[in-house]
Design a protein around this motif. Structure first.
Motif, mmCIF file in Angstrom:
data_model
loop_
_atom_site.group_PDB
_atom_site.id
_atom_site.type_symbol
_atom_site.label_atom_id
_atom_site.label_comp_id
_atom_site.label_asym_id
_atom_site.label_seq_id
_atom_site.Cartn_x
_atom_site.Cartn_y
_atom_site.Cartn_z
ATOM 1 N N PRO A 117 -10.843 29.520 -37.653
ATOM 2 C CA PRO A 117 -10.507 28.138 -37.275
ATOM 3 C C PRO A 117 -9.426 27.589 -38.201
ATOM 4 O O PRO A 117 -9.404 27.888 -39.401
ATOM 5 C CB PRO A 117 -11.837 27.401 -37.460
ATOM 6 N N SER A 118 -8.537 26.817 -37.626
ATOM 7 C CA SER A 118 -7.397 26.331 -38.395
ATOM 8 C C SER A 118 -6.856 25.040 -37.799
ATOM 9 O O SER A 118 -7.288 24.599 -36.736
ATOM 10 C CB SER A 118 -6.302 27.407 -38.402
ATOM 11 N N HIS A 119 -5.899 24.466 -38.488
ATOM 12 C CA HIS A 119 -5.220 23.259 -38.005
ATOM 13 C C HIS A 119 -3.745 23.574 -37.773
ATOM 14 O O HIS A 119 -3.225 24.593 -38.254
ATOM 15 C CB HIS A 119 -5.398 22.080 -38.965
ATOM 16 N N GLY A 120 -3.089 22.712 -37.047
ATOM 17 C CA GLY A 120 -1.697 22.935 -36.678
ATOM 18 C C GLY A 120 -0.762 23.093 -37.860
ATOM 19 O O GLY A 120 0.165 23.907 -37.820
ATOM 20 N N PHE A 121 -0.999 22.326 -38.920
ATOM 21 C CA PHE A 121 -0.111 22.394 -40.079
ATOM 22 C C PHE A 121 -0.141 23.795 -40.698
ATOM 23 O O PHE A 121 0.898 24.342 -41.076
ATOM 24 C CB PHE A 121 -0.511 21.333 -41.117
ATOM 25 N N ALA A 122 -1.324 24.413 -40.785
ATOM 26 C CA ALA A 122 -1.450 25.759 -41.353
ATOM 27 C C ALA A 122 -0.763 26.793 -40.459
ATOM 28 O O ALA A 122 -0.097 27.709 -40.956
ATOM 29 C CB ALA A 122 -2.919 26.124 -41.543
ATOM 30 N N SER A 132 -6.352 15.582 -45.880
ATOM 31 C CA SER A 132 -5.017 16.014 -46.266
ATOM 32 C C SER A 132 -4.480 15.085 -47.335
ATOM 33 O O SER A 132 -4.655 13.868 -47.237
ATOM 34 C CB SER A 132 -4.082 15.992 -45.056
ATOM 35 N N ASP A 133 -3.845 15.657 -48.339
ATOM 36 C CA ASP A 133 -3.209 14.829 -49.356
ATOM 37 C C ASP A 133 -1.787 14.460 -48.943
ATOM 38 O O ASP A 133 -1.087 13.756 -49.646
ATOM 39 C CB ASP A 133 -3.216 15.515 -50.722
ATOM 40 N N PRO A 147 -2.475 12.071 -42.533
ATOM 41 C CA PRO A 147 -3.786 11.845 -41.918
ATOM 42 C C PRO A 147 -4.646 13.119 -41.933
ATOM 43 O O PRO A 147 -4.163 14.210 -42.227
ATOM 44 C CB PRO A 147 -3.432 11.449 -40.481
ATOM 45 N N GLN A 148 -5.908 12.948 -41.590
ATOM 46 C CA GLN A 148 -6.806 14.094 -41.479
ATOM 47 C C GLN A 148 -6.234 15.092 -40.489
ATOM 48 O O GLN A 148 -5.545 14.719 -39.530
ATOM 49 C CB GLN A 148 -8.180 13.651 -40.968
ATOM 50 N N ARG A 149 -6.527 16.353 -40.731
ATOM 51 C CA ARG A 149 -6.054 17.418 -39.846
ATOM 52 C C ARG A 149 -7.209 17.902 -38.985
ATOM 53 O O ARG A 149 -8.292 18.183 -39.499
ATOM 54 C CB ARG A 149 -5.480 18.569 -40.660
#
Length: 182
Positions: A21-26, A69-70, A73-75
């Motif tokens: 599982p991952s987010h778009g930024f990664a 996220s630093d 917004p939240q990812r």
């Protein structure tokens, strides 16, 4: 599940999410210019997010949580469905059928297989069969037509030879044991 008809960018995003599982930024970091995947097949950050939206719409990935996220917004974290994981495994094992897909699609599959620590030997073997069929078809036509048509077939045959050399290089590299770094 029937064979999915996805653009290459969506296949790559789906395959990367099938790893974990991952987010778009990664995902965008992996496909950025000069990054691990992006060095060979660049996918812009907006295209990664469009791909995620389409994959959600098709029911291939689903939101499973968020991550702080630093840098904004939240990812949203996404995970692939079981059927999507099966489709990715099937896609990664299938040779490309068009010669022009060797550069983008086949190399992407090989990079994704490497990320999974999966031997490319079976895919390379299957790809050789397809390349042989393409060559046979071109050889049957290489002496037909005028000088321009013959030149075009000669050009395509050079691409076949280049693809075969590429597969030879992959085979040589896949025979070596994987070296883990980090």
């Amino acid at each position: 599940m029937k064979q999915l008809d996805l653009p290459l960018a969506e296949w790559i995003v789906l395959a990367l999410m099938a790893e974990r599982p991952s987010h778009g930024f990664a995902i965008a970091a992996l496909t950025a210019e000069g990054a691990e995947i992006g060095e060979f097949w660049y996918i812009s950050r907006p295209m990664v997010y469009r791909s995620i939206t389409r994959l959600v719409e098709r029911g291939l990935i689903t939101p499973v949580g968020t991550e702080e996220s630093d840098r904004g917004p939240q990812r949203m974290i996404y995970a692939t469905t079981r059927s999507a994981k099966t489709a990715v495994s099937r896609w990664l094992s299938e040779p490309v059928v068009q010669l022009f897909d060797v550069r983008a699609e086949l190399t992407s599959k090989l990079l994704l297989l490497q990320r999974r620590d999966t031997s490319p030997a079976r895919l390379v073997e299957r790809q050789r069969v397809v390349i042989d069929e393409i060559e046979e078809s071109l050889r049957a036509k290489e002496h037909a037509g005028d000088h321009l048509v013959r030149a075009i077939y000669a050009w395509r045959l050079e691409h076949v030879r280049a693809a075969r050399r590429f597969l030879d290089a992959v085979d040589v590299d896949s025979a070596r044991p994987a070296v883990k770094t980090g």
